[in-house]
Motif scaffolding. Structure first.
Motif, PDB file in Angstrom:
ATOM      1  N   ASN A 194       0.839  -1.198   0.000  1.00 48.00           N
ATOM      2  CA  ASN A 194       0.000   0.000   0.000  1.00 48.00           C
ATOM      3  C   ASN A 194       0.875   1.250   0.000  1.00 48.00           C
ATOM      4  O   ASN A 194       2.112   1.168   0.049  1.00 48.00           O
ATOM      5  N   LYS A 195       0.228   2.420  -0.036  1.00 47.23           N
ATOM      6  CA  LYS A 195       0.968   3.678  -0.136  1.00 47.23           C
ATOM      7  C   LYS A 195       1.862   3.915   1.076  1.00 47.23           C
ATOM      8  O   LYS A 195       2.978   4.434   0.948  1.00 47.23           O
ATOM      9  N   ARG A 196       1.370   3.579   2.267  1.00 48.22           N
ATOM     10  CA  ARG A 196       2.172   3.795   3.472  1.00 48.22           C
ATOM     11  C   ARG A 196       3.422   2.928   3.456  1.00 48.22           C
ATOM     12  O   ARG A 196       4.517   3.388   3.796  1.00 48.22           O
ATOM     13  N   GLN A 197       3.281   1.675   3.054  1.00 47.24           N
ATOM     14  CA  GLN A 197       4.439   0.783   2.988  1.00 47.24           C
ATOM     15  C   GLN A 197       5.427   1.234   1.925  1.00 47.24           C
ATOM     16  O   GLN A 197       6.649   1.172   2.134  1.00 47.24           O
ATOM     17  N   PHE A 199       5.907   4.289   0.972  1.00 45.29           N
ATOM     18  CA  PHE A 199       6.583   5.490   1.468  1.00 45.29           C
ATOM     19  C   PHE A 199       7.694   5.130   2.448  1.00 45.29           C
ATOM     20  O   PHE A 199       8.823   5.609   2.311  1.00 45.29           O
ATOM     21  N   TRP A 200       7.374   4.275   3.438  1.00 47.11           N
ATOM     22  CA  TRP A 200       8.349   3.984   4.499  1.00 47.11           C
ATOM     23  C   TRP A 200       9.496   3.109   4.023  1.00 47.11           C
ATOM     24  O   TRP A 200      10.634   3.280   4.486  1.00 47.11           O
TER      25      TRP A 200
END
Length: 291
Positions: A194-197, A199-200
């Protein structure tokens, strides 16, 4: 051997400029810091006083208070600029109506001199004529007066710095984001990240050098903030916005205490170098060890 000589020859103009405008002024300031010197006093001569100025810096309550206020200012300003700059950089990566106009308007504060920025915010926050006090009073019933409220003055200087320097962070991060290869992102999407993964684990590690360079630049700039704060608040009310740069200015110019002001400048330079080194060790060194 020839290429080495050519390289030093090409670097010579830059090295000379750095020597005359960087190294020599620092040596002179270091020399003055070991003297008691007021060129406008009855005795304008320099008087060598060993490390008395540095001993005075350590026990100067006003200077220590300015360090605390400066640390808070730098923390809130730099963190806010980094977050807003990244969000705007991501927004500018996409196409939307009026993107070119908005990008131009967003960059305008960056080309303004600090003294102009301070003047603009002085006009905007003056209770009788400023737009901000009038809007806050009409919309929220809040009486904004940075000449009387220490918290309001501090917050206003932080917002002013964010308004002035966020475009620099945005432009730096846009350059970093544009240079990223698309393959890791496409592979991550195929794997169901997903987007959060993304990004991090992909975006943030890849743009970390650009973030670190940006933080270094903003950290050094924020620690020597003088012009806009002097124009906006004059370091007040009280010592609420008497940041280190403002404190040095008031020691050197109104009080004409050149020796003590030079000692403070050397100490602040040392603290800036230590802060940057700690930041480097905390963010870059662990990654190099893993590699």
């Amino acid at each position: 051997m020839h290429s080495t000589k050519l390289g030093w020859l090409l670097l010579a103009p830059t090295l000379l400029v750095l020597f005359f405008f960087g190294v020599l002024p620092f040596i002179y300031v270091l020399y003055v810091s070991f003297h008691q010197w007021n060129p406008f006093a009855v005795n304008p001569d320099m008087v060598f006083n060993w490390a008395e100025n540095y001993r005075r810096v350590v026990f100067d309550a006003q200077f220590l208070a300015s360090l605390g206020v400066t640390a808070a200012f730098v923390f809130f300003a730099v963190i806010s600029e980094l977050i807003l700059g990244y969000m705007l950089a991501q927004a500018f990566m996409k196409d939307f109506p009026g993107k070119a106009i908005f990008r131009t308007i967003h960059t305008l504060p960056l080309i303004m001199a600090p003294i102009i920025v301070g003047s603009i915010w002085k006009l905007m926050t003056t209770p009788s004529i400023g737009i901000l006090p009038n809007l806050l009073d009409n919309w929220f019933g809040y009486d904004l007066n940075i000449g009387q409220s220490a918290i309001a003055a501090f917050v206003t200087t932080v917002i002013m710095d964010i308004w002035h320097w966020t475009p620099l962070v945005t432009l730096t991060l846009i350059a970093a984001l544009v240079s990223l290869p698309p393959d890791p992102f496409e592979q991550a999407q195929i794997d169901g990240a997903n987007k959060r993964q993304i990004f991090w684990h992909i975006t943030l590690p890849m743009i970390r050098p650009a973030i670190l360079a940006t933080v270094f630049i903003r950290l050094m700039d924020a620690l020597r903030t003088v012009d806009e704060v002097l124009m906006l608040t004059g370091g007040g009310p009280g010592s609420a916005t008497r940041y280190v740069g403002v404190h040095i200015f008031k020691e050197v110019f109104p009080r004409t205490n050149y020796g003590y002001g030079s000692a403070i400048s050397v100490v602040v330079l040392y603290l800036t170098i230590v802060a940057c080194w700690l930041l480097y060790v905390g963010l870059i060194a662990p990654r190099n060890k893993k590699a």
